[in-house]
Design a protein around this motif. Structure first.
Motif, PDB file in Angstrom:
ATOM      1  N   LYS A 153     -28.769 -13.596  17.417  1.00 43.66           N
ATOM      2  CA  LYS A 153     -28.105 -15.075  18.036  1.00 43.66           C
ATOM      3  C   LYS A 153     -26.895 -14.851  18.770  1.00 43.66           C
ATOM      4  CE  LYS A 153     -25.925 -17.354  14.343  1.00 43.66           C
ATOM      5  NZ  LYS A 153     -25.868 -18.395  13.481  1.00 43.66           N
ATOM      6  N   GLU A 188     -37.501 -15.696   6.058  1.00 41.30           N
ATOM      7  CA  GLU A 188     -36.626 -15.750   7.333  1.00 41.30           C
ATOM      8  C   GLU A 188     -35.977 -16.890   7.083  1.00 41.30           C
ATOM      9  OE1 GLU A 188     -39.371 -13.578  10.711  1.00 41.30           O
ATOM     10  OE2 GLU A 188     -37.866 -15.209  11.202  1.00 41.30           O
ATOM     11  N   CYS A 189     -34.450 -17.020   7.312  1.00 39.98           N
ATOM     12  CA  CYS A 189     -33.634 -18.037   7.236  1.00 39.98           C
ATOM     13  C   CYS A 189     -33.660 -18.840   8.554  1.00 39.98           C
ATOM     14  CB  CYS A 189     -32.192 -17.410   7.268  1.00 39.98           C
ATOM     15  SG  CYS A 189     -31.919 -16.509   5.620  1.00 39.98           S
ATOM     16  N   ARG A 196     -28.089  -9.774  12.135  1.00 37.44           N
ATOM     17  CA  ARG A 196     -27.914  -9.489  10.750  1.00 37.44           C
ATOM     18  C   ARG A 196     -29.350  -8.903  10.560  1.00 37.44           C
ATOM     19  NH1 ARG A 196     -28.831 -15.654   8.377  1.00 37.44           N
ATOM     20  NH2 ARG A 196     -30.594 -16.159   9.467  1.00 37.44           N
ATOM     21  N   ASN A 244     -15.983 -15.730  10.468  1.00 37.53           N
ATOM     22  CA  ASN A 244     -15.842 -15.529   9.114  1.00 37.53           C
ATOM     23  C   ASN A 244     -16.937 -16.479   8.515  1.00 37.53           C
ATOM     24  OD1 ASN A 244     -14.305 -13.716   8.701  1.00 37.53           O
ATOM     25  ND2 ASN A 244     -12.491 -14.904   8.338  1.00 37.53           N
ATOM     26  N   GLN A 245     -16.958 -17.560   9.216  1.00 34.39           N
ATOM     27  CA  GLN A 245     -18.179 -18.502   8.715  1.00 34.39           C
ATOM     28  C   GLN A 245     -19.526 -18.176   8.962  1.00 34.39           C
ATOM     29  OE1 GLN A 245     -17.840 -21.479   6.769  1.00 34.39           O
ATOM     30  NE2 GLN A 245     -20.148 -21.406   6.782  1.00 34.39           N
ATOM     31  N   GLN A 246     -19.652 -17.498  10.212  1.00 30.89           N
ATOM     32  CA  GLN A 246     -20.907 -16.906  10.383  1.00 30.89           C
ATOM     33  C   GLN A 246     -21.238 -15.682   9.479  1.00 30.89           C
ATOM     34  OE1 GLN A 246     -23.077 -17.820  12.761  1.00 30.89           O
ATOM     35  NE2 GLN A 246     -21.866 -19.736  12.888  1.00 30.89           N
ATOM     36  N   LEU A 249     -20.446 -15.392   6.342  1.00 32.53           N
ATOM     37  CA  LEU A 249     -20.909 -15.897   5.092  1.00 32.53           C
ATOM     38  C   LEU A 249     -22.388 -16.043   5.044  1.00 32.53           C
ATOM     39  CD1 LEU A 249     -18.090 -18.593   4.230  1.00 32.53           C
ATOM     40  CD2 LEU A 249     -18.247 -16.296   3.212  1.00 32.53           C
ATOM     41  N   GLU A 250     -22.992 -16.455   6.170  1.00 28.13           N
ATOM     42  CA  GLU A 250     -24.312 -16.226   6.439  1.00 28.13           C
ATOM     43  C   GLU A 250     -25.180 -14.944   6.706  1.00 28.13           C
ATOM     44  OE1 GLU A 250     -25.137 -19.399   9.204  1.00 28.13           O
ATOM     45  OE2 GLU A 250     -23.766 -20.844   8.176  1.00 28.13           O
ATOM     46  N   GLY A 251     -24.470 -14.043   6.794  1.00 27.43           N
ATOM     47  CA  GLY A 251     -25.175 -12.607   6.885  1.00 27.43           C
ATOM     48  C   GLY A 251     -24.934 -12.078   8.356  1.00 27.43           C
ATOM     49  N   TRP A 252     -24.363 -12.972   9.196  1.00 20.24           N
ATOM     50  CA  TRP A 252     -24.133 -12.400  10.497  1.00 20.24           C
ATOM     51  C   TRP A 252     -22.898 -11.611  10.679  1.00 20.24           C
ATOM     52  CZ3 TRP A 252     -28.226 -13.177  13.472  1.00 20.24           C
ATOM     53  CH2 TRP A 252     -29.066 -14.289  13.224  1.00 20.24           C
ATOM     54  N   SER A 253     -22.999 -10.634  11.683  1.00 19.14           N
ATOM     55  CA  SER A 253     -21.983  -9.807  11.960  1.00 19.14           C
ATOM     56  C   SER A 253     -21.816  -9.825  13.538  1.00 19.14           C
ATOM     57  CB  SER A 253     -22.045  -8.169  11.475  1.00 19.14           C
ATOM     58  OG  SER A 253     -23.276  -7.548  11.782  1.00 19.14           O
TER      59      SER A 253
END
Length: 146
Positions: A75, A145-146, A137, A102-104, A106-110
């Motif tokens: 994304k 799927e989230c 991610r 960092n907020q992203q 927490l949702e598993g995104w790098s």
């Protein structure tokens, strides 16, 4: 070598054998049988001895490894950047990238990359622009799927 321990356990239970009885039938030490069943590794000689005890082909205990390719979803995140390179003497604050990313996280995104599509133009004009963060991610098999 890696060995299919589940197959050994299944055959042993079909024979109604304990680990000790398999050790006697195969000529192996009880500790060897315990180690093979718990760790999934056996020497070629141990594998042959167990196959002979069950009267099956040695390939019966080959572990079928299926390589799995990781799959990712991506994304983009647009981040407002009010800092112009030649915007004058007044310094405006940069976006708090660490907090945003960092907020992203927490949702598993790098973070894969941060793009500044109008960077070259901004240097010459002092224009402000947007940063675009490309995030990824891993998609876990069987997960919703989230």
């Amino acid at each position: 070598m890696i060995i299919d321990t589940q197959r050994i356990i299944t055959l042993r239970k079909e024979q109604a054998w304990s680990q000790e009885e398999l050790a006697l039938a195969s000529g192996l030490n009880i500790r060897t049988i315990q180690r093979i069943e718990s760790q999934g590794h056996a020497s070629l000689q141990s594998k042959k001895a167990i196959a002979a005890a069950f009267d099956v082909a040695i390939s019966t205990f080959d572990k079928q490894l299926t390589p799995s390719l990781k799959q990712y979803e991506f994304k983009t995140l647009t981040i407002e950047n009010n800092q112009g390179f030649l915007a004058g003497l007044k310094k405006s604050t940069l976006p708090d990238l660490a907090s945003i990313l960092n907020q992203q996280g927490l949702e598993g995104w790098s973070l894969v990359q941060i793009l500044t599509p109008d960077l070259a133009q901004s240097v010459h004009t002092g224009k402000t622009g947007q940063l675009v963060a490309v995030l990824q991610r891993e998609i876990h098999q069987g997960a919703a799927e989230c």
